[in-house]
Scaffold this active site. Structure first.
Site, short mmCIF file in Angstrom:
data_model
loop_
_atom_site.label_atom_id
_atom_site.label_comp_id
_atom_site.label_asym_id
_atom_site.label_seq_id
_atom_site.Cartn_x
_atom_site.Cartn_y
_atom_site.Cartn_z
N GLU A 128 0.83 -1.20 0.00
CA GLU A 128 0.00 0.00 0.00
C GLU A 128 0.87 1.26 0.00
OE1 GLU A 128 -3.82 1.86 2.46
OE2 GLU A 128 -2.81 0.05 3.20
N GLY B 118 -7.97 5.09 6.77
CA GLY B 118 -8.86 4.95 7.90
C GLY B 118 -8.30 4.07 9.00
N ALA B 119 -7.49 3.06 8.63
CA ALA B 119 -6.98 2.11 9.61
C ALA B 119 -5.46 2.07 9.70
CB ALA B 119 -7.52 0.71 9.33
N SER B 120 -4.76 2.67 8.75
CA SER B 120 -3.29 2.65 8.78
C SER B 120 -2.75 3.91 8.14
CB SER B 120 -2.75 1.41 8.06
OG SER B 120 -3.04 1.48 6.67
N THR B 121 -1.48 4.17 8.40
CA THR B 121 -0.78 5.27 7.75
C THR B 121 0.54 4.75 7.20
OG1 THR B 121 0.00 7.56 7.99
CG2 THR B 121 0.40 6.09 9.84
N GLN B 122 0.96 5.29 6.07
CA GLN B 122 2.17 4.83 5.39
C GLN B 122 3.09 6.01 5.09
OE1 GLN B 122 -0.69 2.18 5.52
NE2 GLN B 122 -1.05 3.65 3.87
#
Length: 495
Positions: free
Chosen positions: A165, A204-208
């Site tokens: 992602e 919404g559920a993770s950051t990269q």
């Protein structure tokens, strides 16, 4: 005499035509490429909060083995993300039908069978797979069944890793900003002489966070080697699960319930009934779940507009106590120093855009971003509603969101004022949404066979000019001969 003229005219014209034909046959030809046909690809971005469909197109002949891809159309699937259908997998598949029907219209019918169709699920499904792998499998099987009913070339539905992602988001951003390849004014693609941008995605559920680096990778899991448009890239990437906007808000809510009995990040004058089952059903809040709690119980919670307590609550999400590497971002995760310019998208953009546009606050520096977050957190519910009418649904959460973005960038990722000056917050580029889906398609076009370019016989412009002059000379000569014959016929005969 007139009969004699008429008898000479056809041979003259025939000779001229024959000569021109012989010359035409003798002129060398070369193969000239016809404009390539278009290919199409469909990506369903199954995020944690919603699903979006993107249709891309590219010339059937490719540039250095990677397709020149552009967005053709898009469609937002109604309802929540497919992970929200854990108890009703068929509902997940049915939610996609409307956009798939649109795809039948947007892609030319003769291209349906050759159009690859992919579904990629991100952090929402990664979380569901952790807590209930059977439900995760059932949801993927249900959507797979529906997708195979359409005449496209379905290539699979799967859960993307956080690394994928992050990397695909980086590819998208740099492609759209023309850092890999650019179409020049001379009508040719060329590689611009400039570096790549880092990419930061807040879902919404993770950051990269992903960026090109020359520093040695102390953690091999965070390094990815890419080959795009004939060039090699080495990038650092990491995805933080449970650090997406929605999950952060849930974690802050759980902390507020346990620690304060009120929510310091919510505006004063705002209160709501909180269903405990909704708060603690996520694996991101599992560690905060009280023993023997009643999942159907409701608790009334009010806001207090306290920016200092809110900052402390947000800071508790990050751990800087230990680092097994020479340097870390947070939670013991290796990260080289941030380098170069960055583009921040998804919830990064929406949060900063709210501060900048809706609230009219400057956010050009880290100090201004922090001041803007404090400003929002000081507002009462009545003041926020008066200042930003029509955004009631998410209005109470912008204080927490702004505090989190500021803390993540400055303390988490280590941006100082100088580095923050190179960050741009962007939703779209070149009329295309910035996100992982386009990068996914760009990567997959390496696997899609290119059509051989159509060829036709053509003639160089210089040869064409010579032929034109020869044809004209032949016709002129024939005309002169004809006029001379006619003139000779009119002269008086001598005896």
């Amino acid at each position: 005499m007139a009969g004699k003229v008429r008898s000479l005219l056809p041979p003259l014209l025939l000779a001229a035509a024959g000569l021109a034909g012989l010359l035409l046959l003798c002129v060398p030809t070369r193969d000239v490429r016809e404009p390539p046909a278009l290919k199409y690809g469909i990506v369903l971005d199954a995020g944690s909060s919603h699903t979006s469909m993107f249709i891309y197109k590219w010339p059937a002949d490719k540039e250095n083995d990677t397709g020149i891809v552009g967005q053709h159309s898009s469609c937002d699937v109604p309802g929540g993300g497919i992970s929200s259908y854990a108890d009703n997998p068929s509902g997940a598949s049915q939610s996609l039908v409307g956009c798939l029907e649109q795809a039948l219209q947007d892609v030319p019918k003769e291209r349906h069978a050759g159009t690859p169709l992919y579904l990629g699920a991100t952090a929402g499904m990664r979380l569901l797979n952790l807590t209930n792998p059977e439900a995760s499998t059932s949801v993927l099987m249900a959507v797979t069944h529906t997708l195979t009913q359409y005449p496209f070339d379905f290539r699979g539905a799967r859960i993307l890793s956080g690394q994928e992602e992050g990397v695909f988001g980086w590819v998208t951003a740099n492609y759209l900003l023309e850092n890999f390849i650019k179409y020049g004014w001379v009508g040719r693609w060329f590689r611009p002489r400039k570096g790549t941008l880092g990419a930061m995605d807040l879902g919404g559920a993770s950051t990269q966070i992903t960026f090109e680096t020359t520093s040695p990778a102390e953690d091999r899991a965070s390094e990815v080697q890419l080959h795009l448009y004939g060039q090699h890239y080495r990038v650092y990437t990491h995805s933080f699960l449970c650090y997406g906007r929605d999950q952060v808000l849930q974690r802050l809510l759980a902390s507020a319930l346990q620690t304060h009995g009120f929510h310091p990040c919510w505006p004063r004058g705002f209160s709501t009934q909180v269903l405990l089952g909704d708060v603690y059903q996520s694996p991101c809040t599992m560690a905060q779940r009280p023993q023997n709690f009643n999942s159907s119980a409701r608790v009334s919670l009010s806001g207090s507009s306290d920016p200092h307590l809110c900052r402390d609550l947000v800071s508790g999400l990050f751990s800087f106590s230990s680092c097994p590497f020479s340097r870390c971002s947070f939670n013991g995760v290796f990260q080289p120093p941030v380098a170069g310019n960055f583009v921040a998208f998804s919830a990064f953009f929406y949060t900063v855009d709210f501060l900048r546009t809706s609230m009219g606050l400057p956010v050009a520096t880290l100090q201004q971003l922090e001041a803007a977050a404090v400003n929002v957190c000081n507002q009462t519910w009545a003041q926020l509603q008066a200042r930003v009418p029509g955004q009631r649904a998410r209005l109470a959460d912008y204080c927490a969101g702004a505090m989190f973005v500021q803390q993540l960038l400055s303390r988490g990722y280590g941006f100082d004022e100088r580095a923050f000056g190179g960050v741009i917050f962007q939703k779209k580029a070149a009329d295309t949404a910035v996100g992982w889906a386009l990068g996914y398609m760009l990567n997959l076009t390496n696997l899609i066979p290119a059509d051989p370019p159509g060829l036709r016989k053509g003639t160089d412009f210089s040869s064409w000019v010579v032929l034109l002059l020869l044809f004209a000379s032949a016709l002129l000569a024939a005309l002169v001969l004809l006029l001379r014959q006619v003139h000779s016929a009119k002269l008086p005969s001598t005896i």
